[in-house]
Design a protein around this motif. Structure first.
Motif, short mmCIF file in Angstrom:
data_model
loop_
_atom_site.label_atom_id
_atom_site.label_comp_id
_atom_site.label_asym_id
_atom_site.label_seq_id
_atom_site.Cartn_x
_atom_site.Cartn_y
_atom_site.Cartn_z
N LEU A 90 0.82 -1.21 0.00
CA LEU A 90 0.00 0.00 0.00
C LEU A 90 0.86 1.26 0.00
O LEU A 90 0.62 2.20 -0.76
CB LEU A 90 -0.92 0.02 1.22
N ALA A 91 1.87 1.30 0.88
CA ALA A 91 2.72 2.49 1.01
C ALA A 91 3.45 2.81 -0.29
O ALA A 91 3.62 3.98 -0.63
CB ALA A 91 3.72 2.28 2.14
N ASN A 92 3.85 1.78 -1.01
CA ASN A 92 4.53 1.98 -2.29
C ASN A 92 3.65 2.78 -3.25
O ASN A 92 4.12 3.73 -3.89
CB ASN A 92 4.87 0.60 -2.88
N ILE A 93 2.39 2.44 -3.33
CA ILE A 93 1.46 3.14 -4.22
C ILE A 93 1.12 4.52 -3.68
O ILE A 93 1.16 5.52 -4.41
CB ILE A 93 0.18 2.30 -4.42
N VAL A 94 0.80 4.60 -2.39
CA VAL A 94 0.39 5.87 -1.78
C VAL A 94 1.52 6.90 -1.88
O VAL A 94 1.28 8.07 -2.16
CB VAL A 94 -0.07 5.66 -0.32
N SER A 95 2.75 6.47 -1.68
CA SER A 95 3.88 7.42 -1.76
C SER A 95 4.05 7.95 -3.19
O SER A 95 4.41 9.11 -3.38
CB SER A 95 5.17 6.78 -1.27
N ARG A 96 3.79 7.11 -4.17
CA ARG A 96 3.89 7.57 -5.57
C ARG A 96 2.81 8.59 -5.90
O ARG A 96 3.06 9.56 -6.60
CB ARG A 96 3.79 6.38 -6.52
N VAL A 97 1.61 8.37 -5.37
CA VAL A 97 0.50 9.28 -5.65
C VAL A 97 0.69 10.61 -4.91
O VAL A 97 0.42 11.68 -5.48
CB VAL A 97 -0.85 8.63 -5.24
N THR A 98 1.16 10.56 -3.66
CA THR A 98 1.22 11.76 -2.83
C THR A 98 2.57 12.46 -2.86
O THR A 98 2.68 13.62 -2.46
CB THR A 98 0.91 11.42 -1.36
N GLY A 99 3.62 11.76 -3.28
CA GLY A 99 4.96 12.34 -3.26
C GLY A 99 5.63 12.28 -1.90
O GLY A 99 6.73 12.82 -1.72
N SER A 100 5.01 11.62 -0.93
CA SER A 100 5.62 11.46 0.39
C SER A 100 6.77 10.46 0.30
O SER A 100 6.73 9.52 -0.48
CB SER A 100 4.60 10.93 1.40
N ALA A 101 7.78 10.68 1.12
CA ALA A 101 8.89 9.73 1.19
C ALA A 101 8.38 8.42 1.78
O ALA A 101 7.37 8.39 2.48
CB ALA A 101 10.01 10.31 2.05
N TYR A 102 9.13 7.35 1.51
CA TYR A 102 8.67 6.02 1.91
C TYR A 102 9.87 5.16 2.31
O TYR A 102 10.87 5.13 1.60
CB TYR A 102 7.91 5.41 0.74
N VAL A 103 9.76 4.51 3.44
CA VAL A 103 10.76 3.54 3.89
C VAL A 103 10.00 2.34 4.45
O VAL A 103 8.87 2.48 4.93
CB VAL A 103 11.71 4.14 4.97
N SER A 104 10.59 1.18 4.32
CA SER A 104 9.96 -0.01 4.89
C SER A 104 10.95 -0.71 5.81
O SER A 104 12.16 -0.62 5.61
CB SER A 104 9.49 -0.97 3.80
N THR A 105 10.42 -1.36 6.82
CA THR A 105 11.23 -2.20 7.69
C THR A 105 10.75 -3.63 7.54
O THR A 105 9.54 -3.91 7.65
CB THR A 105 11.13 -1.77 9.16
N VAL A 106 11.68 -4.53 7.28
CA VAL A 106 11.38 -5.95 7.18
C VAL A 106 11.82 -6.58 8.50
O VAL A 106 12.99 -6.54 8.85
CB VAL A 106 12.09 -6.59 5.97
N HIS A 107 10.85 -7.15 9.21
CA HIS A 107 11.09 -7.68 10.55
C HIS A 107 11.33 -9.18 10.56
O HIS A 107 11.72 -9.73 11.58
CB HIS A 107 9.88 -7.36 11.44
N GLY A 108 11.06 -9.86 9.45
CA GLY A 108 11.24 -11.31 9.40
C GLY A 108 11.29 -11.79 7.96
O GLY A 108 11.11 -11.02 7.02
N ARG A 109 11.53 -13.08 7.80
CA ARG A 109 11.61 -13.68 6.47
C ARG A 109 10.26 -13.54 5.76
O ARG A 109 9.21 -13.64 6.39
CB ARG A 109 12.03 -15.14 6.56
N GLN A 110 10.32 -13.33 4.47
CA GLN A 110 9.13 -13.14 3.65
C GLN A 110 8.88 -14.37 2.79
O GLN A 110 9.83 -15.04 2.38
CB GLN A 110 9.30 -11.91 2.76
N GLN A 111 7.62 -14.64 2.49
CA GLN A 111 7.30 -15.76 1.61
C GLN A 111 7.86 -15.48 0.22
O GLN A 111 7.79 -14.34 -0.26
CB GLN A 111 5.80 -15.97 1.51
N VAL A 112 8.38 -16.51 -0.38
CA VAL A 112 8.95 -16.37 -1.72
C VAL A 112 7.99 -17.00 -2.71
O VAL A 112 7.65 -18.18 -2.60
CB VAL A 112 10.33 -17.06 -1.81
N HIS A 113 7.52 -16.20 -3.65
CA HIS A 113 6.69 -16.69 -4.75
C HIS A 113 6.96 -15.79 -5.95
O HIS A 113 7.72 -14.81 -5.85
CB HIS A 113 5.21 -16.75 -4.38
N ALA A 114 6.39 -16.11 -7.07
CA ALA A 114 6.72 -15.40 -8.32
C ALA A 114 6.53 -13.89 -8.21
O ALA A 114 7.41 -13.13 -8.63
CB ALA A 114 5.87 -15.96 -9.47
N SER A 115 5.43 -13.44 -7.63
CA SER A 115 5.19 -12.00 -7.57
C SER A 115 6.16 -11.30 -6.62
O SER A 115 6.59 -10.18 -6.88
CB SER A 115 3.75 -11.68 -7.19
#
Length: 159
Positions: A90-115
């Protein structure tokens, strides 16, 4: 700075405790913080707005994008800080629309799939809580176009 912390969670997790400590420190440093999440269990001296971020059905995603764009504009948010994959999407899209800066924190392993290997939803500035997660993002999720920074989970009271 006005910071929006965005989480997707339905019960108490480590990221919520991390966000609570981060918000307390940011507010002590003079920043204004707002938290948007499904739930908020930990007491935090910041405004909290409930939103079904974890619900990834398309109608809900579009509704959340619309609501978050309105919120970011109304509150003059300078930075969106996402703390989960759904929040990052969501933040990726919202930041593009609004021009707000964006950072993410990854707290654990993520599922790996094609997308997840094809699209980097975490943005160009990513925080991970340990070195192994940086390796995981680059190797397993094929994230090559981002700056990944290791910042360990905070311990309150530490300077």
């Amino acid at each position: 700075m006005r910071i929006l912390h965005l989480m997707s969670q339905t019960h108490l997790t480590g990221p919520e405790v991390y966000v609570a400590a981060l918000v307390r420190r940011q507010q002590r440093d003079g920043h204004e913080c707002l938290i948007v999440s499904d739930t908020l269990t930990v007491s935090v001296p910041a405004r909290y707005l409930p939103m079904a971020i974890h619900n990834r059905r398309w109608p809900n995603r579009f509704r959340n994008i619309f609501r978050l764009v309105r919120l970011v504009r109304r509150e003059n948010i300078d930075l969106i800080h996402a703390h989960s994959r759904a929040a990052s999407w969501l933040a990726n899209i919202v930041s593009r629309v609004t021009g707000s800066a964006y950072v993410s924190t990854v707290h654990g392993r993520q599922q790996v799939h094609a997308s997840s290997r094809r699209f980097n939803v975490y943005g160009r500035q990513i925080i991970v809580v340990c070195e192994e997660l940086a390796v995981h993002l680059r190797r397993d999720l094929n994230i090559r176009d981002a700056d990944i920074h290791v910042i360990r989970n905070p311990i309150e009271g530490a300077s």
